[in-house]
Design a protein around this motif. Structure first.
Motif, PDB file in Angstrom:
ATOM      1  N   ARG A  23      14.482  87.740  47.771  1.00 18.55           N
ATOM      2  CA  ARG A  23      14.124  89.124  47.436  1.00 18.55           C
ATOM      3  C   ARG A  23      15.176  89.739  46.509  1.00 18.55           C
ATOM      4  N   GLN A  24      16.445  89.396  46.735  1.00 15.41           N
ATOM      5  CA  GLN A  24      17.512  89.911  45.863  1.00 15.41           C
ATOM      6  C   GLN A  24      17.385  89.322  44.464  1.00 15.41           C
ATOM      7  N   VAL A  25      17.108  88.017  44.389  1.00 16.76           N
ATOM      8  CA  VAL A  25      16.941  87.368  43.079  1.00 16.76           C
ATOM      9  C   VAL A  25      15.700  87.905  42.374  1.00 16.76           C
ATOM     10  N   ILE A  26      14.619  88.104  43.120  1.00 15.87           N
ATOM     11  CA  ILE A  26      13.377  88.606  42.543  1.00 15.87           C
ATOM     12  C   ILE A  26      13.597  89.979  41.918  1.00 15.87           C
ATOM     13  N   ILE A  27      14.289  90.885  42.622  1.00 12.27           N
ATOM     14  CA  ILE A  27      14.442  92.237  42.067  1.00 12.27           C
ATOM     15  C   ILE A  27      15.472  92.258  40.939  1.00 12.27           C
ATOM     16  N   GLU A  28      16.482  91.378  41.027  1.00  6.84           N
ATOM     17  CA  GLU A  28      17.496  91.288  39.954  1.00  6.84           C
ATOM     18  C   GLU A  28      16.860  90.868  38.639  1.00  6.84           C
ATOM     19  N   LEU A  29      16.018  89.828  38.698  1.00  6.46           N
ATOM     20  CA  LEU A  29      15.479  89.235  37.463  1.00  6.46           C
ATOM     21  C   LEU A  29      14.093  89.765  37.105  1.00  6.46           C
ATOM     22  N   GLY A  30      13.337  90.139  38.139  1.00  5.00           N
ATOM     23  CA  GLY A  30      11.979  90.604  37.870  1.00  5.00           C
ATOM     24  C   GLY A  30      11.858  92.103  37.714  1.00  5.00           C
ATOM     25  N   GLY A  31      12.854  92.807  38.214  1.00  3.47           N
ATOM     26  CA  GLY A  31      12.773  94.261  38.185  1.00  3.47           C
ATOM     27  C   GLY A  31      11.953  94.800  39.339  1.00  3.47           C
ATOM     28  N   ALA A  53      15.055  78.360  30.663  1.00  2.00           N
ATOM     29  CA  ALA A  53      14.186  78.172  29.487  1.00  2.00           C
ATOM     30  C   ALA A  53      14.349  79.317  28.490  1.00  2.00           C
ATOM     31  N   GLY A  54      15.226  80.266  28.793  1.00  2.88           N
ATOM     32  CA  GLY A  54      15.522  81.330  27.841  1.00  2.88           C
ATOM     33  C   GLY A  54      14.920  82.672  28.159  1.00  2.88           C
ATOM     34  N   CYS A  55      14.231  82.790  29.279  1.00  7.24           N
ATOM     35  CA  CYS A  55      13.643  84.084  29.629  1.00  7.24           C
ATOM     36  C   CYS A  55      14.749  85.082  30.003  1.00  7.24           C
ATOM     37  N   GLN A  56      14.521  86.313  29.572  1.00 11.58           N
ATOM     38  CA  GLN A  56      15.448  87.396  29.907  1.00 11.58           C
ATOM     39  C   GLN A  56      14.915  88.158  31.128  1.00 11.58           C
ATOM     40  N   ARG A  57      15.854  88.855  31.791  1.00 13.97           N
ATOM     41  CA  ARG A  57      15.392  89.650  32.938  1.00 13.97           C
ATOM     42  C   ARG A  57      14.392  90.684  32.438  1.00 13.97           C
ATOM     43  N   ASP A  58      13.494  91.075  33.236  1.00 13.37           N
ATOM     44  CA  ASP A  58      12.434  92.061  32.955  1.00 13.37           C
ATOM     45  C   ASP A  58      11.411  91.546  31.953  1.00 13.37           C
ATOM     46  N   GLU A  59      11.416  90.192  31.731  1.00 17.50           N
ATOM     47  CA  GLU A  59      10.399  89.593  30.850  1.00 17.50           C
ATOM     48  C   GLU A  59       9.197  89.119  31.657  1.00 17.50           C
ATOM     49  N   PHE A  60       9.242  89.410  32.951  1.00 13.66           N
ATOM     50  CA  PHE A  60       8.265  88.820  33.848  1.00 13.66           C
ATOM     51  C   PHE A  60       7.189  89.816  34.252  1.00 13.66           C
ATOM     52  N   ALA A  61       5.977  89.326  34.407  1.00 11.89           N
ATOM     53  CA  ALA A  61       4.829  90.169  34.758  1.00 11.89           C
ATOM     54  C   ALA A  61       4.466  90.068  36.233  1.00 11.89           C
ATOM     55  N   ALA A  62       4.525  88.852  36.793  1.00  8.43           N
ATOM     56  CA  ALA A  62       4.076  88.692  38.182  1.00  8.43           C
ATOM     57  C   ALA A  62       4.630  87.408  38.773  1.00  8.43           C
ATOM     58  N   LEU A  63       4.678  87.394  40.114  1.00 14.34           N
ATOM     59  CA  LEU A  63       5.110  86.228  40.881  1.00 14.34           C
ATOM     60  C   LEU A  63       4.094  85.975  41.972  1.00 14.34           C
ATOM     61  N   ALA A  64       3.725  84.716  42.168  1.00 15.94           N
ATOM     62  CA  ALA A  64       2.855  84.343  43.297  1.00 15.94           C
ATOM     63  C   ALA A  64       3.600  83.317  44.134  1.00 15.94           C
ATOM     64  N   VAL A  65       3.469  83.440  45.446  1.00 11.88           N
ATOM     65  CA  VAL A  65       4.149  82.552  46.382  1.00 11.88           C
ATOM     66  C   VAL A  65       3.164  82.129  47.469  1.00 11.88           C
ATOM     67  N   VAL A  66       3.206  80.839  47.854  1.00 11.70           N
ATOM     68  CA  VAL A  66       2.268  80.364  48.878  1.00 11.70           C
ATOM     69  C   VAL A  66       2.938  79.350  49.799  1.00 11.70           C
ATOM     70  N   GLY A  67       2.589  79.455  51.084  1.00 15.02           N
ATOM     71  CA  GLY A  67       3.061  78.492  52.075  1.00 15.02           C
ATOM     72  C   GLY A  67       2.028  78.373  53.165  1.00 15.02           C
ATOM     73  N   ASP A  68       2.194  77.365  54.025  1.00 14.81           N
ATOM     74  CA  ASP A  68       1.234  77.162  55.112  1.00 14.81           C
ATOM     75  C   ASP A  68       1.671  78.011  56.304  1.00 14.81           C
ATOM     76  N   THR A  69       1.400  79.290  56.173  1.00 17.28           N
ATOM     77  CA  THR A  69       1.822  80.284  57.169  1.00 17.28           C
ATOM     78  C   THR A  69       0.601  80.966  57.777  1.00 17.28           C
ATOM     79  N   ASP A  70       0.795  81.613  58.936  1.00 17.19           N
ATOM     80  CA  ASP A  70      -0.328  82.287  59.598  1.00 17.19           C
ATOM     81  C   ASP A  70      -0.880  83.418  58.722  1.00 17.19           C
ATOM     82  N   GLY A  71       0.052  84.233  58.214  1.00 16.82           N
ATOM     83  CA  GLY A  71      -0.325  85.293  57.270  1.00 16.82           C
ATOM     84  C   GLY A  71       0.285  84.983  55.907  1.00 16.82           C
ATOM     85  N   PRO A  72       0.161  85.878  54.972  1.00 19.49           N
ATOM     86  CA  PRO A  72       0.809  85.667  53.668  1.00 19.49           C
ATOM     87  C   PRO A  72       2.301  85.414  53.854  1.00 19.49           C
TER      88      PRO A  72
END
Ligand code: THU
Length: 129
Positions: A92-100, A65-84
């Motif tokens: 994790r590699q993609v998150i740090i590459e694009l999210g900083g 959609a045109g977002c550049q790396r480091d344009e992001f403020a936060a990420l939330a992730v959810v699944g039906d797991t015992d803990g978070p």
């Protein structure tokens, strides 16, 4: 937008997951610094190695959609797991590459457990070029 609201959007995105093989649905929501939200869900494939995680779906949608790396403020992730839920290593590699490294991340499950962390904490000493 508060991280609680972002996690709610991740929960909504989780309902769209295509997970006929694992039956394990995951949702993600990626917030940009100017307030836009990109949803993500896992999308599986009979060729298992082609499965795409919710976090990467969200990031790839944002880039498309045109977002550049480091344009992001936060990420939330959810699944039906015992803990978070814990993102996989590829995400994790993609998150740090694009999210900083300082990207705020809220990990959660359907029982209301949450963990606030950062991209750096999720992948210390990350590979980069
Ligand atoms: N998966 C995610 O989408 N996010 C995570 O944080 C953990 C795992 C998906 C669930 C299932 O589709 C599996 O990874 C397939 O690779």
């Amino acid at each position: 937008m508060k991280l609680d609201e972002l996690l709610d959007k991740a929960k909504a995105a989780r309902e769209n997951a295509y997970a006929p093989y694992s039956k394990f649905k995951v949702g993600a929501a990626l917030l940009t610094k100017d307030g836009r939200v990109f949803a993500g869900c896992n999308v599986e494939n009979a060729s298992y190695g082609l499965c795409n995680c919710a976090e990467r779906t969200a990031f790839f949608s944002a880039v498309a959609a045109g977002c550049q790396r480091d344009e992001f403020a936060a990420l939330a992730v959810v699944g039906d797991t015992d803990g978070p839920i814990a993102p996989c290593g590829a995400c994790r590699q993609v998150i740090i590459e694009l999210g900083g490294p300082d990207l705020a991340i809220r990990l959660g499950n359907l029982r209301g457990d949450t963990r606030d962390t950062t991209a750096r904490e999720q992948l210390p000493d990350a590979f980069s070029l």
